[in-house]
Design a protein around this motif. Sequence first.
Motif, PDB file in Angstrom:
ATOM      1  N   ASP A  60       0.817  -1.214   0.000  1.00  0.00           N
ATOM      2  CA  ASP A  60       0.000   0.000   0.000  1.00  0.00           C
ATOM      3  C   ASP A  60       0.850   1.263   0.000  1.00  0.00           C
ATOM      4  OD1 ASP A  60      -2.821  -1.061   0.346  1.00  0.00           O
ATOM      5  OD2 ASP A  60      -1.802  -2.031   2.027  1.00  0.00           O
ATOM      6  N   LEU A  61       2.059   1.153   0.560  1.00  0.00           N
ATOM      7  CA  LEU A  61       2.898   2.349   0.677  1.00  0.00           C
ATOM      8  C   LEU A  61       4.367   1.968   0.630  1.00  0.00           C
ATOM      9  CD1 LEU A  61       2.923   5.473   1.342  1.00  0.00           C
ATOM     10  CD2 LEU A  61       3.284   4.775   3.725  1.00  0.00           C
ATOM     11  N   GLY A  68       1.676   1.944  -6.690  1.00  0.00           N
ATOM     12  CA  GLY A  68       0.935   2.521  -5.576  1.00  0.00           C
ATOM     13  C   GLY A  68       1.543   3.805  -5.037  1.00  0.00           C
ATOM     14  N   GLU A  69       1.146   4.157  -3.814  1.00  0.00           N
ATOM     15  CA  GLU A  69       1.563   5.405  -3.179  1.00  0.00           C
ATOM     16  C   GLU A  69       3.014   5.326  -2.698  1.00  0.00           C
ATOM     17  OE1 GLU A  69       0.297   8.396   0.520  1.00  0.00           O
ATOM     18  OE2 GLU A  69      -0.779   6.497   0.202  1.00  0.00           O
ATOM     19  N   LYS A  82       1.580   8.736   9.378  1.00  0.00           N
ATOM     20  CA  LYS A  82       0.800   8.082   8.324  1.00  0.00           C
ATOM     21  C   LYS A  82       0.092   6.847   8.859  1.00  0.00           C
ATOM     22  CE  LYS A  82      -0.016   7.849   3.762  1.00  0.00           C
ATOM     23  NZ  LYS A  82      -0.560   8.953   2.937  1.00  0.00           N
TER      24      LYS A  82
END
Length: 384
Positions: free
Chosen positions: A151-152, A172-173, A376
């Motif tokens: 996801d990150l 992705g991010e 985050k």
Amino acid sequence: MARWKRKILSKGITIIFYILRIFPIKKNKIVFSNFDGKGYGDNPKYIYKELKKIKEIDAVWLISDERYKEGFPSDIRIVRNRSIWKFYELATARVWVDNCRKSAYVRKRKHQYYIMTWHAGLCIKKVEKDAEEVLDKDYIASAKRDSKRIDLMISNCKWCTELYRRSFWYTGEILEGGTPRNDIFFYTDYRREQEIRKYFGVEEETKLVIYAPTFRRDFSMDGYHLDIQNTLKSLEQRFLGKWKLFLRLHPSMRQHMRLEEKISSFVIDVSEYGDIYELLAMCDILITDYSSISFDFANSRKPVFLYATDMEAYNKDRGTYFDLKRLPFPFADSNRGLENTIINFDTNEYLEKLESFFSKVYLWESGYASKNIADKIVEYLNGR
């Protein structure tokens, strides 16, 4: 293990992951892993330390065996990789934090968040898709699957962001805010430094150089013939003072390299110490070859010397992103050459070259990377 046996085992564990979905995801559980179970260190360690300042979490850490149990805070639950509990913890955690690829059999559930910190930011040797021709096909397939789960990712410079986009099969991010383990170069923990000096028996006035070469894929020892005595003499001549050398060997090299008794009084083997970044932060100079820690250590603006006698062979084996001779670090391919680069080291010239290089790659290190990622994670935990 034969390939067909690995596939059967992988499918069996995958089924276990699906069965474990009967258990709910735990609200604040985070599972950390460092180099596939190599203890408490690297980016996950510094993310955990920052998280503990701002939120109560249920922290789980995966280790490969009993050798890596030391050094953990008391509030971390340690779980062995080769146990059913590993699968349970992963299946019920809200967040995964890892610096290496996860195995192909791992299955992520909806509302789980996977952060890949990777274990090298700026790097010299080619990785992932750029080294596909020398990497195992099973690894490539597993890496592609892993990138779809992430996801990150985190990046400390524009160069790294472009590398992840180009070569990690990742779309992705990416959080562009620095590398957590490098935060240590932006502040000085004198108390911790004194503890480490006492642990290794190093006097406060003694200056420290760390020699940390990386491994060779063929396990050849041809590139490690550093003349330690003359290197230390050169350091004394150029930088004055009394010097000792920390020797940090890659795990695959430790069984092949032994210290000579005649130099053991001013060389300390720190290969088994858990966190190399604590050692780097307290050292005055780094000597390495193809390791990405050259870029990490340079955040301290202290001197880095590259010593590599087998550059041609290394390039043929895997290839590099940078020409070592064009990096801001003085380069030598012989002991005599290393001694000369040390004696003739120009601080102002080095710092100018370093700042120019960091400007070209758009480095974003500021000492707040751990906080950026911790914030985050908390944002995600509080958001659902």
